[in-house]
Design a protein around this motif. Structure first.
Motif, PDB file in Angstrom:
ATOM      1  N   GLY A  76       0.882  -1.219   0.051  1.00  0.00           N
ATOM      2  CA  GLY A  76      -0.029  -0.015   0.135  1.00  0.00           C
ATOM      3  C   GLY A  76       0.822   1.301  -0.069  1.00  0.00           C
ATOM      4  N   GLU A  94      -3.795  -7.229  -5.174  1.00  0.00           N
ATOM      5  CA  GLU A  94      -2.477  -7.864  -5.124  1.00  0.00           C
ATOM      6  C   GLU A  94      -2.522  -9.415  -4.910  1.00  0.00           C
ATOM      7  N   MET A  99       1.802  -9.976   1.082  1.00  0.00           N
ATOM      8  CA  MET A  99       1.868  -8.420   1.054  1.00  0.00           C
ATOM      9  C   MET A  99       0.170  -7.725   1.346  1.00  0.00           C
ATOM     10  N   ASP A 119      -5.563 -11.899  -9.007  1.00  0.00           N
ATOM     11  CA  ASP A 119      -4.626 -11.900 -10.087  1.00  0.00           C
ATOM     12  C   ASP A 119      -5.185 -10.938 -11.052  1.00  0.00           C
ATOM     13  N   ALA A 120      -4.093  -9.936 -11.050  1.00  0.00           N
ATOM     14  CA  ALA A 120      -4.515  -8.901 -12.202  1.00  0.00           C
ATOM     15  C   ALA A 120      -4.819  -9.308 -13.403  1.00  0.00           C
ATOM     16  N   ARG A 121      -4.208 -10.519 -13.886  1.00  0.00           N
ATOM     17  CA  ARG A 121      -4.374 -11.161 -15.215  1.00  0.00           C
ATOM     18  C   ARG A 121      -5.597 -11.737 -15.462  1.00  0.00           C
ATOM     19  N   ASP A 139       1.125  -1.750 -11.506  1.00  0.00           N
ATOM     20  CA  ASP A 139       2.588  -1.787 -11.330  1.00  0.00           C
ATOM     21  C   ASP A 139       2.916  -3.207 -10.619  1.00  0.00           C
ATOM     22  N   VAL A 140       2.745  -4.263 -11.824  1.00  0.00           N
ATOM     23  CA  VAL A 140       2.828  -5.601 -11.485  1.00  0.00           C
ATOM     24  C   VAL A 140       3.845  -6.300 -11.854  1.00  0.00           C
ATOM     25  N   GLN A 142       5.307  -7.900 -14.360  1.00  0.00           N
ATOM     26  CA  GLN A 142       4.946  -9.062 -15.330  1.00  0.00           C
ATOM     27  C   GLN A 142       5.440  -8.948 -16.633  1.00  0.00           C
TER      28      GLN A 142
END
Ligand SMILES: C[S@@+](CC[C@H](N)C(=O)[O-])C[C@H]1O[C@@H](n2cnc3c(N)ncnc32)[C@H](O)[C@@H]1O
Length: 214
Positions: A76, A94, A99, A119-121, A139-140, A142
């Protein structure tokens, strides 16, 4: 006080945000008071968005009325400053439980931060939690950062984004400048790229891309 953008103040050449929960710090950042108001110094060595601001970002997509989807929120650090700027919600995605565990107590105090273990994907994993976002901050670290951003922009109808690209997550041996050029070219096919800010000396081999939906 001088400002970089509405809600982003300038103190001794560095950004700061008005602390929405006075007394609360998130990552050991310095606080200071001006006219009875508490501000949190926003450390460009710890936050790529802050680094982008110091390095001359010209336009800032987050206002006090923005609903923000933050992909790769970690514990964060940056998301908490974004939550100081907007009065609306900051959805913090996240995928590392470790985290997120550190982010949860922050979000309990900064109540406009919504921690999401996902999962941001796979935006379908969290689309039941929000239908729309105005701005995406990603901001991953990947390899397929552009594809992840495209999916999320489409799913949530976002109009603007700040994307941090880390050359080494895409290819650890090729020249970072070539990687950035290719990535930005791909982004230009899908979005309006407003600016690309080199984050040195705060972060090596990173750029911050400011873009809007076409
Ligand atoms: C460089 S850190 C982010 C730091 C954060 N943006 C800040 O400034 O406070 C990258 C984070 O992205 C997370 N991450 C990487 N891939 C992810 C994915 N596919 N979905 C969600 N989070 C991811 C990592 O676990 C890590 O915490």
């Amino acid at each position: 006080m001088r400002t970089y953008f509405p809600g982003v103040f300038e103190f001794h050449g560095r950004p700061a945000t008005k602390n929405s929960v006075p007394g609360l710090t998130v990552y050991g950042e310095r606080t200071f008071k001006q006219g009875g108001v508490e501000y949190r110094a926003w450390d460009p060595f710890r936050s790529k968005v802050a680094a982008g601001i110091v390095q001359g970002l010209r336009r800032f997509p987050v206002t006090q009325d923005s609903t923000v989807l933050y992909l790769g929120a970690s514990t964060g650090t940056t998301a908490s400053h974004i939550a100081d700027i907007t009065r609306r919600l900051v959805y913090c995605v996240e995928f590392s439980p470790r985290m997120l565990r550190e982010l949860v107590p922050v979000a309990e105090r900064k109540t406009n931060m919504v921690p999401i273990l996902a999962d941001a994907r796979q935006p379908q994993e969290y689309r039941h939690l929000l239908s729309k976002a105005d701005v995406i901050i990603q901001d991953v670290a990947q390899p397929n950062q552009t594809e992840i951003l495209t999916k999320n922009m489409e799913t949530f109808g976002a109009k603007a984004a700040l994307l941090s690209i880390k050359a080494r997550s895409i290819n650890s041996v090729r020249d970072p400048q070539k990687i950035f050029k290719e990535e930005v070219n791909t982004l230009r096919g899908k979005f309006n790229v407003l600016e690309v800010v080199d984050l040195r000396p705060f972060e090596e081999d990173h750029v911050l891309v400011n873009l809007t939906a076409k």
